[in-house]
Scaffold this active site. Structure first.
Site, short mmCIF file in Angstrom:
data_model
loop_
_atom_site.label_atom_id
_atom_site.label_comp_id
_atom_site.label_asym_id
_atom_site.label_seq_id
_atom_site.Cartn_x
_atom_site.Cartn_y
_atom_site.Cartn_z
N LYS A 9 13.63 -0.70 -53.50
CA LYS A 9 13.47 -1.25 -52.14
C LYS A 9 12.71 -2.59 -52.19
O LYS A 9 12.13 -2.93 -53.24
CB LYS A 9 12.75 -0.23 -51.27
CG LYS A 9 13.54 1.09 -51.09
CD LYS A 9 12.81 2.03 -50.13
CE LYS A 9 13.57 3.34 -49.94
NZ LYS A 9 12.93 4.20 -48.91
N TYR A 49 21.67 3.71 -43.34
CA TYR A 49 20.77 4.77 -42.88
C TYR A 49 21.24 5.42 -41.57
O TYR A 49 20.41 5.97 -40.84
CB TYR A 49 19.35 4.21 -42.71
CG TYR A 49 18.56 4.12 -44.00
CD1 TYR A 49 18.23 5.28 -44.72
CD2 TYR A 49 18.12 2.90 -44.50
CE1 TYR A 49 17.49 5.21 -45.89
CE2 TYR A 49 17.38 2.82 -45.67
CZ TYR A 49 17.06 3.99 -46.36
OH TYR A 49 16.32 3.93 -47.52
N PHE A 57 11.51 6.25 -36.60
CA PHE A 57 11.22 5.17 -37.55
C PHE A 57 12.45 4.35 -37.94
O PHE A 57 12.37 3.48 -38.80
CB PHE A 57 10.52 5.73 -38.81
CG PHE A 57 11.29 6.81 -39.53
CD1 PHE A 57 12.31 6.50 -40.41
CD2 PHE A 57 10.97 8.15 -39.32
CE1 PHE A 57 13.00 7.49 -41.09
CE2 PHE A 57 11.67 9.16 -39.99
CZ PHE A 57 12.68 8.82 -40.88
N ARG A 85 15.56 12.33 -58.19
CA ARG A 85 14.63 12.72 -57.12
C ARG A 85 13.28 13.15 -57.72
O ARG A 85 12.23 12.89 -57.14
CB ARG A 85 15.22 13.87 -56.27
CG ARG A 85 16.53 13.53 -55.56
CD ARG A 85 16.40 12.70 -54.32
NE ARG A 85 15.45 13.20 -53.36
CZ ARG A 85 15.26 12.65 -52.15
NH1 ARG A 85 15.96 11.59 -51.77
NH2 ARG A 85 14.37 13.13 -51.32
N THR A 91 8.89 11.95 -50.58
CA THR A 91 9.05 10.83 -49.64
C THR A 91 7.69 10.20 -49.31
O THR A 91 7.54 8.99 -49.35
CB THR A 91 9.72 11.34 -48.34
OG1 THR A 91 10.92 12.02 -48.69
CG2 THR A 91 10.01 10.19 -47.39
N ARG A 102 6.89 7.01 -56.90
CA ARG A 102 6.22 6.82 -55.60
C ARG A 102 4.71 7.03 -55.70
O ARG A 102 3.94 6.31 -55.07
CB ARG A 102 6.86 7.74 -54.56
CG ARG A 102 8.24 7.20 -54.11
CD ARG A 102 9.02 8.21 -53.34
NE ARG A 102 10.17 7.61 -52.64
CZ ARG A 102 11.10 8.32 -52.02
NH1 ARG A 102 11.03 9.64 -52.00
NH2 ARG A 102 12.10 7.71 -51.39
N ASN A 112 8.17 3.01 -49.82
CA ASN A 112 8.00 3.98 -50.90
C ASN A 112 8.85 3.63 -52.14
O ASN A 112 9.25 4.50 -52.89
CB ASN A 112 8.22 5.40 -50.41
CG ASN A 112 9.59 5.60 -49.79
OD1 ASN A 112 10.43 4.70 -49.82
ND2 ASN A 112 9.84 6.77 -49.26
N HIS A 115 14.84 4.47 -53.38
CA HIS A 115 15.72 5.40 -52.67
C HIS A 115 16.56 6.12 -53.71
O HIS A 115 16.93 5.53 -54.73
CB HIS A 115 16.66 4.63 -51.72
CG HIS A 115 17.79 5.48 -51.21
ND1 HIS A 115 17.65 6.26 -50.10
CD2 HIS A 115 19.03 5.72 -51.71
CE1 HIS A 115 18.78 6.95 -49.91
NE2 HIS A 115 19.64 6.63 -50.88
#
Ligand code: GDP
Length: 139
Positions: A9, A49, A57, A85, A91, A102, A112, A115
């Site tokens: 990100k 998204y 959010f 993951r 998250t 993260r 964070n 993705h």
């Protein structure tokens, strides 16, 4: 073999951790089957998204995702959706395990760093969102 979509990100790119994130994937034997850097438009971020469009959010998240360049990758490997993951961590970085991306780099529940697709169906949608067949290496 399974595929998943990974995004570094805008905060991850800004923090100069592209190389570290990719190193973590490669160290685990995960193959990079496609990769590019780009900056999303607001409309493109909203489309990506779309599942979150009712969330409070949504506007902030799509603003953040357009705030700078991102690195988008197709990762390939056995059970790579779950493995990615695991490498990413929860998250909310406050809940993320030690040694996860993260936990090491996130500063905020929204910013964070990475993705990763959460299931085979979302992986298929998300990979198609960024890459066509010719852009994904076959091994
Ligand atoms: P992920 O699969 O771990 O990325 O988490 P989700 O699919 O639940 O959420 C998508 C993204 O929205 C997260 O990675 C965060 O960037 C952001 N996000 C999730 N929850 C919140 C929240 O409560 N507030 C804000 N501002 N952003 C959030």
């Amino acid at each position: 073999m399974e595929r998943t979509l990974s995004i570094i990100k805008p905060d991850g790119v800004a923090k100069n951790v592209i190389g570290d994130v990719i190193r973590r994937f490669e160290t685990k034997g995960i193959k990079i089957a496609a990769m590019k850097m780009l900056q999303l438009t607001k409309t493109q971020a909203q489309g990506f998204y779309a599942v979150h469009k009712e969330r409070p959010f949504f506007n902030s998240l799509t603003d953040f995702m357009t705030s700078g360049p991102i690195v988008v990758m197709v990762l390939e490997g056995e059970d790579v959706i779950a493995e990615n993951r695991e490498l990413m961590g929860a998250t909310n970085f406050k809940d993320a395990k030690e040694g996860t991306i993260r936990k090491d780099y996130a500063t905020d529940i929204e910013k964070n760093v990475v993705h990763g697709s959460d299931a085979p169906e979302t992986a298929a949608f998300e990979i198609k969102y960024f890459f066509n067949d010719l852009e994904i290496q076959k091994r």
